[in-house]
Scaffold this motif. Structure first.
Motif, PDB file in Angstrom:
ATOM      1  N   ALA A 143      -3.783  -0.098  -8.558  1.00 44.64           N
ATOM      2  CA  ALA A 143      -4.665  -0.658  -7.533  1.00 44.64           C
ATOM      3  C   ALA A 143      -4.775  -2.168  -7.642  1.00 44.64           C
ATOM      4  CB  ALA A 143      -6.055  -0.030  -7.651  1.00 44.64           C
ATOM      5  N   ALA A 144      -4.471  -2.727  -8.826  1.00 47.05           N
ATOM      6  CA  ALA A 144      -4.504  -4.189  -8.957  1.00 47.05           C
ATOM      7  C   ALA A 144      -3.437  -4.860  -8.106  1.00 47.05           C
ATOM      8  CB  ALA A 144      -4.342  -4.581 -10.425  1.00 47.05           C
ATOM      9  N   LEU A 191       0.820  -1.210   0.000  1.00 48.98           N
ATOM     10  CA  LEU A 191       0.000   0.000   0.000  1.00 48.98           C
ATOM     11  C   LEU A 191       0.855   1.262   0.000  1.00 48.98           C
ATOM     12  CD1 LEU A 191      -2.880  -0.911   2.501  1.00 48.98           C
ATOM     13  CD2 LEU A 191      -3.025  -0.702   0.030  1.00 48.98           C
ATOM     14  N   GLY A 192       1.924   1.271   0.799  1.00 47.66           N
ATOM     15  CA  GLY A 192       2.801   2.440   0.820  1.00 47.66           C
ATOM     16  C   GLY A 192       3.459   2.684  -0.523  1.00 47.66           C
ATOM     17  N   LEU A 193       3.920   1.620  -1.175  1.00 52.94           N
ATOM     18  CA  LEU A 193       4.549   1.761  -2.480  1.00 52.94           C
ATOM     19  C   LEU A 193       3.561   2.278  -3.523  1.00 52.94           C
ATOM     20  CD1 LEU A 193       6.990   1.343  -4.343  1.00 52.94           C
ATOM     21  CD2 LEU A 193       6.228  -1.038  -4.654  1.00 52.94           C
ATOM     22  N   VAL A 194       2.363   1.727  -3.529  1.00 50.14           N
ATOM     23  CA  VAL A 194       1.360   2.156  -4.512  1.00 50.14           C
ATOM     24  C   VAL A 194       0.975   3.612  -4.273  1.00 50.14           C
ATOM     25  CG1 VAL A 194      -0.995   1.767  -5.310  1.00 50.14           C
ATOM     26  CG2 VAL A 194       0.519  -0.165  -4.923  1.00 50.14           C
ATOM     27  N   TRP A 195       0.818   4.011  -3.017  1.00 50.43           N
ATOM     28  CA  TRP A 195       0.468   5.402  -2.736  1.00 50.43           C
ATOM     29  C   TRP A 195       1.577   6.356  -3.154  1.00 50.43           C
ATOM     30  CZ3 TRP A 195      -3.629   8.208  -1.813  1.00 50.43           C
ATOM     31  CH2 TRP A 195      -4.790   7.605  -1.357  1.00 50.43           C
ATOM     32  N   ARG A 248      -4.880  -5.473  -4.097  1.00 51.66           N
ATOM     33  CA  ARG A 248      -5.765  -6.604  -3.820  1.00 51.66           C
ATOM     34  C   ARG A 248      -6.528  -6.405  -2.508  1.00 51.66           C
ATOM     35  NH1 ARG A 248      -1.838 -11.769  -5.367  1.00 51.66           N
ATOM     36  NH2 ARG A 248      -1.483 -11.171  -7.551  1.00 51.66           N
ATOM     37  N   HIS A 249      -7.362  -5.380  -2.514  1.00 51.04           N
ATOM     38  CA  HIS A 249      -8.172  -5.108  -1.328  1.00 51.04           C
ATOM     39  C   HIS A 249      -9.197  -6.221  -1.133  1.00 51.04           C
ATOM     40  CE1 HIS A 249      -6.639  -1.088  -0.525  1.00 51.04           C
ATOM     41  NE2 HIS A 249      -6.679  -0.848  -1.828  1.00 51.04           N
ATOM     42  N   ASP A 250      -9.394  -6.582   0.127  1.00 51.14           N
ATOM     43  CA  ASP A 250     -10.406  -7.597   0.439  1.00 51.14           C
ATOM     44  C   ASP A 250     -11.813  -7.041   0.260  1.00 51.14           C
ATOM     45  OD1 ASP A 250      -8.393  -9.372   1.094  1.00 51.14           O
ATOM     46  OD2 ASP A 250      -8.360  -8.746   3.201  1.00 51.14           O
ATOM     47  N   SER A 251     -12.000  -5.795   0.582  1.00 45.03           N
ATOM     48  CA  SER A 251     -13.329  -5.188   0.504  1.00 45.03           C
ATOM     49  C   SER A 251     -13.430  -4.353  -0.767  1.00 45.03           C
ATOM     50  CB  SER A 251     -13.576  -4.303   1.733  1.00 45.03           C
ATOM     51  OG  SER A 251     -14.768  -3.571   1.586  1.00 45.03           O
ATOM     52  N   PRO A 252     -14.425  -4.606  -1.609  1.00 39.91           N
ATOM     53  CA  PRO A 252     -14.602  -3.753  -2.789  1.00 39.91           C
ATOM     54  C   PRO A 252     -15.006  -2.329  -2.425  1.00 39.91           C
ATOM     55  CG  PRO A 252     -16.399  -5.318  -2.586  1.00 39.91           C
ATOM     56  CD  PRO A 252     -15.392  -5.708  -1.564  1.00 39.91           C
ATOM     57  N   VAL A 253     -15.642  -2.161  -1.263  1.00 37.81           N
ATOM     58  CA  VAL A 253     -15.997  -0.807  -0.825  1.00 37.81           C
ATOM     59  C   VAL A 253     -14.732   0.012  -0.578  1.00 37.81           C
ATOM     60  CG1 VAL A 253     -17.288   0.517   0.866  1.00 37.81           C
ATOM     61  CG2 VAL A 253     -18.066  -1.751   0.216  1.00 37.81           C
ATOM     62  N   LEU A 254     -13.776  -0.590   0.126  1.00 41.32           N
ATOM     63  CA  LEU A 254     -12.516   0.107   0.382  1.00 41.32           C
ATOM     64  C   LEU A 254     -11.774   0.398  -0.920  1.00 41.32           C
ATOM     65  CD1 LEU A 254     -10.426   1.147   2.425  1.00 41.32           C
ATOM     66  CD2 LEU A 254      -9.501  -1.171   2.539  1.00 41.32           C
ATOM     67  N   GLU A 255     -11.844  -0.506  -1.859  1.00 45.91           N
ATOM     68  CA  GLU A 255     -11.191  -0.290  -3.146  1.00 45.91           C
ATOM     69  C   GLU A 255     -11.777   0.921  -3.869  1.00 45.91           C
ATOM     70  OE1 GLU A 255     -10.437  -2.788  -7.313  1.00 45.91           O
ATOM     71  OE2 GLU A 255     -11.311  -3.757  -5.554  1.00 45.91           O
ATOM     72  N   VAL A 256     -13.093   1.063  -3.837  1.00 41.90           N
ATOM     73  CA  VAL A 256     -13.740   2.217  -4.479  1.00 41.90           C
ATOM     74  C   VAL A 256     -13.379   3.504  -3.752  1.00 41.90           C
ATOM     75  CG1 VAL A 256     -15.965   3.252  -5.007  1.00 41.90           C
ATOM     76  CG2 VAL A 256     -15.602   0.839  -5.447  1.00 41.90           C
ATOM     77  N   PRO A 272      -6.585   8.273 -13.921  1.00 45.92           N
ATOM     78  CA  PRO A 272      -7.371   7.198 -13.299  1.00 45.92           C
ATOM     79  C   PRO A 272      -7.066   5.812 -13.840  1.00 45.92           C
ATOM     80  CG  PRO A 272      -8.770   9.101 -13.718  1.00 45.92           C
ATOM     81  CD  PRO A 272      -7.437   9.390 -14.358  1.00 45.92           C
ATOM     82  N   TYR A 273      -6.749   5.695 -15.135  1.00 43.27           N
ATOM     83  CA  TYR A 273      -6.391   4.376 -15.667  1.00 43.27           C
ATOM     84  C   TYR A 273      -5.081   3.878 -15.056  1.00 43.27           C
ATOM     85  CZ  TYR A 273     -10.056   4.097 -19.195  1.00 43.27           C
ATOM     86  OH  TYR A 273     -11.270   3.988 -19.820  1.00 43.27           O
ATOM     87  N   LEU A 274      -4.126   4.781 -14.874  1.00 46.76           N
ATOM     88  CA  LEU A 274      -2.886   4.390 -14.221  1.00 46.76           C
ATOM     89  C   LEU A 274      -3.136   4.011 -12.760  1.00 46.76           C
ATOM     90  CD1 LEU A 274       0.174   4.070 -14.366  1.00 46.76           C
ATOM     91  CD2 LEU A 274       0.394   6.504 -13.838  1.00 46.76           C
ATOM     92  N   PHE A 275      -4.002   4.752 -12.092  1.00 47.25           N
ATOM     93  CA  PHE A 275      -4.346   4.409 -10.708  1.00 47.25           C
ATOM     94  C   PHE A 275      -5.028   3.045 -10.632  1.00 47.25           C
ATOM     95  CE2 PHE A 275      -4.806   9.218  -9.747  1.00 47.25           C
ATOM     96  CZ  PHE A 275      -3.426   9.332  -9.702  1.00 47.25           C
ATOM     97  N   ARG A 276      -5.832   2.727 -11.624  1.00 46.92           N
ATOM     98  CA  ARG A 276      -6.505   1.430 -11.621  1.00 46.92           C
ATOM     99  C   ARG A 276      -5.515   0.283 -11.804  1.00 46.92           C
ATOM    100  NH1 ARG A 276     -11.245   0.904 -15.864  1.00 46.92           N
ATOM    101  NH2 ARG A 276     -11.513   3.043 -15.103  1.00 46.92           N
TER     102      ARG A 276
END
Length: 811
Positions: free
Chosen positions: A502-503, A441-445, A506-514, A495-499
């Motif tokens: 985000a892969a 998560l830190g790396l992606v952010w 691998r968030h467990d909750s789709p709500v958190l992913e959104v 946003p496409y790069l962020f998507r």
């Protein structure tokens, strides 16, 4: 517990023949879809439940012989197996006798009529069971032994109804949960004999006036019903939203509901602008300052040319009371009103209308946010929501096939979302897995923030390059589209790069992913808009000293809105339609792409922010936003139905609407309000155009008006006093802010108190349930001891005395 033996003895007086007992709802295991099917199968249920009770009776005897005094035997499915007498008591409980028969309903309404008449001499039905909430279940489930009792109850009810007035009798019959035929029968029987003969005598002899009156009443009643049924049709996109929610779930539906909310906000913002600014100026147009260019069509993209000399932009509006046009508006002097002209000051109308429109929008936005919080974050828990969805969601008023299919899909999707949310709560990670996830998560952010910083630098560099190339001639207006083009490309590619990044999370909750995707896209768009606001008010105002910089800002916002709409259409075409065709034809995949909720919602917030930023410089931008939202709804709906599929991981968007409204309030509306306040209070208006051309700031128009009121006379002296002590003085603002904070604090404390009360009530309900279980177990043990003693007495009576003597001798 001293009263329990008396209670048991009273129950034991009832016969124990299972064929004569009333079926117990404790054994009911089927849930029917309609009351019609339920009533048709009642006769078969009676036979099945009678056999079931007969089979349980010998098992109860065995239980009484071998059971313990302190334990209750469990059935094959883990449910406690009680004796038949205990089941009869359970079936006689008020909570289980609800809606058992017409007799219970008639008894209840007989009691109501007695209370209504308040006659002490009437006989009281003391032997009738209590029924708190009669329903429509098992109306015809009546045994032969209860027919006479029901007829007696019916006769008593008819007598009581005869003593009521006609209005009270009709109101009572209308509220009874009985069929229409039974209500008609009760009405005919309860009608007084004199009324019956009179009705029969006057039947067919009604006068023309009575017939006309009845026809008018019936027609007005039918018209009212038609209008009530038409209210649903007047709601915009009612059926379309239901169809989307039933097929794709509440997560995708939240996007279209938010689009509908934005449409309502712009519809509320536009009428004051049209009535007090645009319409008035169109009725009294100013004198043209030069030749008006012809319409070429390029203005639809650039916003310049012909649109510059229309009510589209700030520079077209005059700076005085509306009368004859000014002779020389370019000399920088204040236009003076002539005698007999309209006392309508355009600067005041422009300033006050925008302020009032923004204030109304702010109040509506805060109210919508508080209401959304109240609906999504309700006090209490969501325990039992699965059972409520299964047993209480069906609407029995639905009769059409397409409506039933739509409701079926909606309930099925809700169950998928609830089960997916429950499964996500059960999953837990190990310590190593959590550390690995935090590192990813830190790396992606870091990568996402670096991308945002790069986009910001690109926008700033290109804006500085555009300043160096100014001024731009009318023949090269297409060059002005370069900056909006770059901004929209970055807003689309980011946003496409962020998507893609985000892969990796691998968030467990789709709500958190959104939510994470929304946060990243929001940071990108808000930082980009911040750079553009600095570019407009910090750089362009200085470089366009001799020109109308307000028109330029309005045109920039117009171009950004148009390009944003074009790129949204391209994203829908390429990102959904072309990708679906490519995956089906080339990749041979059957799955369709999912609807990007985060990206599409941020596009809506971004477009609305542009509208609020530009309403000062282009009063017709809300009208453009309304047209854009209408087109977006139908385009997105068609693309969703044809090119997208439901989320692979269903999730319940219970708080999505609240989050969207909160983001619309902060930072969208708040940022636009700060931008406009800075432009009104600090930035010097252009000296060649607009209603504030001769003032140092736009806010000085209010001060000029107050000075004129002071000279007008004592009749309007209270208006300058209000302006001096309530507007310019900061103490009332601090006082109102303190009161607002106090109200918010009190509301928070009230909510906390309600939560504590609800927790106490839940604990009390749990304790009462345990008390009922305890009493039922005690009752079961009493019956077991009674059955054992009865079996022992029966065995002693059957066994011959000689056998007992031989047994003693053998010992």
């Amino acid at each position: 517990m001293s009263q329990s033996p008396a209670f048991v003895l009273n129950v034991l007086e009832t016969p124990e023949d299972p064929e004569g007992q009333e079926p117990s709802p404790y054994d009911e295991s089927e849930v029917h879809d309609s009351f019609h099917q339920l009533i048709q199968e009642q006769s078969r249920w009676v036979a099945e439940e009678g056999l079931e009770l007969q089979q349980r009776q010998p098992e109860t005897g065995a239980l009484g012989a071998s059971g313990s005094d302190h334990e209750t035997m469990l059935g094959p499915e883990g449910a406690p197996v009680y004796s038949m007498a205990t089941l009869r008591i359970l079936a006689s409980m008020p909570s289980r006798t609800i809606g058992r028969s017409r007799g219970a309903i008639i008894s209840q309404y007989y009691s109501r009529t007695v209370k209504l008449r308040r006659r002490a001499g009437r006989p009281q039905l003391r032997d009738m069971g209590r029924s708190a909430r009669p329903s429509l279940r098992l109306y015809d489930l009546e045994l032969d032994s209860a027919v006479l009792e029901e007829e007696e109850k019916r006769g008593l009810l008819v007598k009581e109804l005869q003593g009521l007035t006609a209005a009270q009798r009709d109101h009572m019959l209308r509220g009874m949960p009985l069929s229409l035929a039974e209500k008609r029968g009760l009405r005919e029987e309860s009608r007084p004999p004199r009324g019956k003969h009179r009705a029969q005598w006057h039947r067919g002899l009604l006068s023309c006036c009575d017939q006309l009156r009845d026809s008018c009443v019936l027609a007005s009643h039918n018209l009212g019903l038609a209008l009530l049924s038409g209210l649903q049709a007047l709601m915009p996109w009612h059926y379309a939203l239901k169809r989307i929610g039933g097929r794709f779930g509440s997560s995708v539906l939240s996007y279209f509901l938010f689009l509908k909310t934005l449409l309502a906000f712009n519809t509320l913002l536009l009428p004051p602008l049209l009535a007090f600014i645009v319409g008035v100026q169109a009725a009294f147009p100013p004198a043209p300052t030069g030749p008006v260019p012809a319409f070429t069509g390029l203005e639809l993209l650039t916003g310049g040319g012909y649109f510059t000399h229309s009510v589209m932009y700030y520079g077209y509006y005059s700076n005085a009371t509306l009368n004859q046009p000014c002779a020389s508006p370019l000399d920088g002097s204040q236009c003076t009103p002539e005698a007999g002209s309209l006392p309508y000051s355009m600067p005041l109308a422009y300033l006050f209308t925008l302020g009032a429109a923004f204030f109304i929008t702010c109040i509506t936005l805060v109210y919508s946010m508080s209401r959304s919080f109240g609906e999504s974050y309700r006090v209490g828990s969501t325990s039992g929501v699965h059972a409520i969805t299964v047993f209480c969601s069906w609407d029995y008023k639905v009769t059409q096939r397409w409506a039933t299919r739509l409701q079926h899909d909606n309930i099925r999707t809700q169950l998928k979302e609830l089960l997916a949310e429950w499964q996500s709560r059960q999953h837990r990670r190990s310590a190593c897995g959590q550390l690995r996830r935090v590192a990813v998560l830190g790396l992606v952010w870091l990568l996402c923030l670096g991308t945002t910083l790069g986009c910001t630098l690109a926008v700033y560099t290109f804006s500085e390059l555009m300043i160096k190339q100014s001024p731009v001639s009318a023949e090269r207006e297409a060059v002005l589209l370069l900056l909006p083009l770059v901004v929209c490309l970055l807003n689309l590619g980011g946003p496409y790069l962020f998507r893609i990044l985000a892969a990796l999370e691998r968030h467990d909750s789709p709500v958190l992913e959104v939510y994470v995707a929304i946060c990243r896209n929001l940071i990108l768009k808000m930082v980009t808009l911040g750079i553009l606001c600095y570019h407009w008010l910090g750089r362009r105002v200085g470089t366009l000293k001799d020109q109308c910089w307000e028109n330029f800002v309005g045109q920039e916002l117009y171009r950004l809105m148009v390009m944003d709409f074009i790129f949204t259409l391209l994203d829908t075409l390429l990102g959904e339609l072309v990708w679906r065709l490519f995956s089906e034809k080339q990749l041979k995949r059957k799955g369709k792409p999912e609807f990007d909720i985060a990206g599409n919602v941020l596009e809506l917030i971004y477009g609305q922010t542009l509208t609020w930023l530009g309403v000062l410089f282009s009063p017709l931008l809300p009208a453009m936003q309304i047209i854009k939202l209408l087109l977006l709804f139908y385009i997105k709906k068609a693309s969703l139905m044809a090119n997208c599929q439901a989320p692979r991981r269903p999730w319940k968007a219970s708080h999505m609407s609240t989050v969207f409204i909160s983001l619309l309030c902060f930072p969208s509306f708040l940022g636009a309000a700060v931008f406009l306040c800075y432009a009104v209070w600090q930035v010097k208006p252009s000296s060649t155009c607009g209603p504030f051309r001769t003032l140092d700031t736009m806010y000085e128009a209010g001060k000029v008006w107050v000075r004129r009121l002071e000279k007008a006379g004592p009749r309007v002296s209270w208006l300058p006093w209000i302006h001096r002590y309530l507007v310019e003085d900061t103490f009332p603002i601090y006082l109102v802010s303190a009161l607002l904070l106090a109200v918010i604090y009190l509301n928070i404390q009230v909510v906390k108190g309600q939560r504590k009360v609800i927790c106490l009530l839940k604990e009390q309900i749990s304790n009462e349930g345990e008390d009922k279980i305890f009493l039922i177990n005690k009752l079961q043990r009493v019956y077991e001891r009674k059955e054992r003693s009865r079996a022992g007495r029966t065995e002693e009576a059957v066994t011959p005395p000689a056998l007992l003597t031989d047994g003693w001798d053998a010992q």
